[in-house]
Design a protein around this motif. Structure first.
Motif, PDB file in Angstrom:
ATOM      1  N   ALA A   1       0.829  -1.207   0.000  1.00 25.89           N
ATOM      2  CA  ALA A   1       0.000   0.000   0.000  1.00 25.89           C
ATOM      3  C   ALA A   1       0.863   1.256   0.000  1.00 25.89           C
ATOM      4  CB  ALA A   1      -0.924  -0.008   1.225  1.00 25.89           C
ATOM      5  N   LEU A   2       1.929   1.256   0.814  1.00 31.68           N
ATOM      6  CA  LEU A   2       2.815   2.423   0.847  1.00 31.68           C
ATOM      7  C   LEU A   2       3.424   2.673  -0.531  1.00 31.68           C
ATOM      8  CD1 LEU A   2       4.439   4.671   2.247  1.00 31.68           C
ATOM      9  CD2 LEU A   2       6.142   2.929   2.830  1.00 31.68           C
ATOM     10  N   LEU A   3       3.867   1.615  -1.185  1.00 30.73           N
ATOM     11  CA  LEU A   3       4.479   1.785  -2.503  1.00 30.73           C
ATOM     12  C   LEU A   3       3.452   2.257  -3.517  1.00 30.73           C
ATOM     13  CD1 LEU A   3       6.735  -1.390  -2.440  1.00 30.73           C
ATOM     14  CD2 LEU A   3       7.439   0.975  -2.072  1.00 30.73           C
ATOM     15  N   PHE A   4       2.247   1.714  -3.464  1.00 30.94           N
ATOM     16  CA  PHE A   4       1.189   2.154  -4.381  1.00 30.94           C
ATOM     17  C   PHE A   4       0.866   3.633  -4.168  1.00 30.94           C
ATOM     18  CE2 PHE A   4      -3.335   2.908  -5.244  1.00 30.94           C
ATOM     19  CZ  PHE A   4      -3.362   2.618  -6.611  1.00 30.94           C
ATOM     20  N   VAL A   5       0.802   4.046  -2.915  1.00 33.88           N
ATOM     21  CA  VAL A   5       0.429   5.426  -2.588  1.00 33.88           C
ATOM     22  C   VAL A   5       1.570   6.399  -2.851  1.00 33.88           C
ATOM     23  CG1 VAL A   5      -0.158   6.957  -0.656  1.00 33.88           C
ATOM     24  CG2 VAL A   5      -1.332   4.760  -0.915  1.00 33.88           C
ATOM     25  N   ALA A   6       2.793   6.041  -2.436  1.00 30.67           N
ATOM     26  CA  ALA A   6       3.862   7.041  -2.347  1.00 30.67           C
ATOM     27  C   ALA A   6       5.005   6.904  -3.342  1.00 30.67           C
ATOM     28  CB  ALA A   6       4.448   7.029  -0.933  1.00 30.67           C
ATOM     29  N   LEU A   7       5.255   5.717  -3.877  1.00 32.01           N
ATOM     30  CA  LEU A   7       6.434   5.538  -4.724  1.00 32.01           C
ATOM     31  C   LEU A   7       6.344   6.415  -5.968  1.00 32.01           C
ATOM     32  CD1 LEU A   7       9.082   3.935  -4.935  1.00 32.01           C
ATOM     33  CD2 LEU A   7       7.832   2.240  -6.300  1.00 32.01           C
ATOM     34  N   GLY A   8       7.372   7.221  -6.170  1.00 28.89           N
ATOM     35  CA  GLY A   8       7.368   8.165  -7.282  1.00 28.89           C
ATOM     36  C   GLY A   8       6.671   9.473  -6.968  1.00 28.89           C
ATOM     37  N   ARG A   9       6.107   9.564  -5.758  1.00 30.89           N
ATOM     38  CA  ARG A   9       5.435  10.793  -5.322  1.00 30.89           C
ATOM     39  C   ARG A   9       6.131  11.429  -4.121  1.00 30.89           C
ATOM     40  NH1 ARG A   9      -0.263   7.668  -5.890  1.00 30.89           N
ATOM     41  NH2 ARG A   9      -0.897   8.437  -7.956  1.00 30.89           N
ATOM     42  N   ARG A  10       6.676  10.573  -3.246  1.00 36.78           N
ATOM     43  CA  ARG A  10       7.429  11.047  -2.086  1.00 36.78           C
ATOM     44  C   ARG A  10       8.680  10.195  -1.954  1.00 36.78           C
ATOM     45  NH1 ARG A  10       3.741  13.776  -2.912  1.00 36.78           N
ATOM     46  NH2 ARG A  10       2.259  14.773  -1.488  1.00 36.78           N
ATOM     47  N   PRO A  11       9.797  10.775  -1.548  1.00 33.97           N
ATOM     48  CA  PRO A  11      10.992   9.973  -1.270  1.00 33.97           C
ATOM     49  C   PRO A  11      10.740   9.043  -0.084  1.00 33.97           C
ATOM     50  CG  PRO A  11      11.531  12.316  -1.473  1.00 33.97           C
ATOM     51  CD  PRO A  11      10.042  12.234  -1.379  1.00 33.97           C
ATOM     52  N   ILE A  12      11.224   7.819  -0.182  1.00 34.80           N
ATOM     53  CA  ILE A  12      11.089   6.837   0.884  1.00 34.80           C
ATOM     54  C   ILE A  12      12.487   6.455   1.364  1.00 34.80           C
ATOM     55  CG2 ILE A  12      10.294   4.507   1.487  1.00 34.80           C
ATOM     56  CD1 ILE A  12       8.168   4.829  -0.744  1.00 34.80           C
ATOM     57  N   VAL A  13      12.688   6.457   2.663  1.00 39.24           N
ATOM     58  CA  VAL A  13      13.965   6.091   3.275  1.00 39.24           C
ATOM     59  C   VAL A  13      13.699   4.917   4.207  1.00 39.24           C
ATOM     60  CG1 VAL A  13      15.835   6.853   4.805  1.00 39.24           C
ATOM     61  CG2 VAL A  13      14.845   8.456   3.139  1.00 39.24           C
ATOM     62  N   TRP A  14      14.567   3.894   4.136  1.00 34.46           N
ATOM     63  CA  TRP A  14      14.360   2.759   5.038  1.00 34.46           C
ATOM     64  C   TRP A  14      15.647   1.974   5.211  1.00 34.46           C
ATOM     65  CZ3 TRP A  14      12.660  -2.648   3.802  1.00 34.46           C
ATOM     66  CH2 TRP A  14      13.061  -3.046   2.540  1.00 34.46           C
ATOM     67  N   GLY A  15      15.614   0.998   6.140  1.00 37.91           N
ATOM     68  CA  GLY A  15      16.816   0.253   6.484  1.00 37.91           C
ATOM     69  C   GLY A  15      16.897  -1.132   5.900  1.00 37.91           C
ATOM     70  N   GLY A  16      15.983  -1.480   5.017  1.00 35.98           N
ATOM     71  CA  GLY A  16      16.066  -2.772   4.351  1.00 35.98           C
ATOM     72  C   GLY A  16      15.608  -3.930   5.214  1.00 35.98           C
ATOM     73  N   HIS A  17      15.117  -4.977   4.568  1.00 41.70           N
ATOM     74  CA  HIS A  17      14.751  -6.228   5.218  1.00 41.70           C
ATOM     75  C   HIS A  17      14.716  -7.280   4.125  1.00 41.70           C
ATOM     76  CE1 HIS A  17      12.350  -9.369   7.138  1.00 41.70           C
ATOM     77  NE2 HIS A  17      12.647  -8.810   8.290  1.00 41.70           N
ATOM     78  N   PRO A  18      15.353  -8.435   4.349  1.00 46.07           N
ATOM     79  CA  PRO A  18      15.450  -9.434   3.282  1.00 46.07           C
ATOM     80  C   PRO A  18      14.109  -9.871   2.701  1.00 46.07           C
ATOM     81  CG  PRO A  18      16.929  -9.985   5.078  1.00 46.07           C
ATOM     82  CD  PRO A  18      16.108  -8.830   5.554  1.00 46.07           C
ATOM     83  N   ALA A  19      13.041  -9.820   3.501  1.00 44.12           N
ATOM     84  CA  ALA A  19      11.736 -10.247   3.005  1.00 44.12           C
ATOM     85  C   ALA A  19      11.005  -9.137   2.258  1.00 44.12           C
ATOM     86  CB  ALA A  19      10.870 -10.731   4.176  1.00 44.12           C
TER      87      ALA A  19
END
Length: 201
Positions: free
Chosen positions: A36-54
């Motif tokens: 949902a976050l990617l659908f809503v925000a990807l390409g619209r707001r920068p996303i910062v995170w620490g990664g997770h293998p899954a």
């Protein structure tokens, strides 16, 4: 052209065998929240995170499907301490910031990574889903380094995010809303008609 502040994502699938386990997570709900976050925000707001293998492979697949430049819109921080466990998708991105490891010290290595991750961008919101003790570590750093950010623990994803929601007395929408797309459009103040791929940073 408007420049947007970033969204911080703190998410992971809890591992009951880990010493920093804080409760069962709902794997399906965690995946749905990230989608949902990617659908809503990807390409619209920068996303910062620490990664997770899954979760890293899911982000890559979403960026490909939406034809969004992942390297422009997502910044992924990883500690050198975990290099042997990096997902293979990391090698495809031009957006991975690898932070210094302290030999033999997992916690200090993570502390260095988290401090850089939360001090090198400015944030409008911090989203917490599933996860273990690190959720609280990152929440406390957000409160210290990005105090203007809206705190959004998604309680229905379980894990440490549910415990955080209880601790900070998250409002009923964060406790009960299962339509994550509608929730995030509302809480992140993003118009569904906003085009993707704008000015970003």
């Amino acid at each position: 052209m408007k420049q947007y502040r970033s969204i911080f994502l703190s998410a992971g699938v809890p591992d009951p065998t880990a010493k920093h386990f804080m409760g069962e997570g709902d794997t399906a709900a965690i995946s749905a929240l990230v989608s949902a976050l990617l659908f809503v925000a990807l390409g619209r707001r920068p996303i910062v995170w620490g990664g997770h293998p899954a979760i890293t492979p899911m982000m890559w697949a979403y960026a490909e499907a939406l034809n969004v430049d992942y390297g422009k819109w997502v910044t992924l921080y990883q500690s050198e301490f975990f290099r042997d466990d990096f997902p293979e998708e990391n090698a495809r991105f031009g957006n991975v910031i690898v932070t210094e490891a302290v030999q033999g010290n997992r916690e200090l290595s993570l502390e260095i990574m988290r401090h850089r991750m939360l001090s090198e961008s400015s944030f409008d919101a911090a989203i917490f889903a599933g996860g273990m003790r690190g959720i609280f570590d990152e929440y406390h750093l957000v409160a210290k380094l990005a105090s203007r950010a809206a705190i959004l623990p998604i309680v229905s994803t379980g894990g440490a995010a549910a415990a955080l929601g209880a601790e900070i007395k998250a409002d009923s929408e964060l406790n009960d809303e299962l339509d994550y797309v509608a929730l995030l459009f509302n809480r992140l103040s993003i118009d569904p008609s906003e085009p993707r791929g704008g000015p970003g940073f």
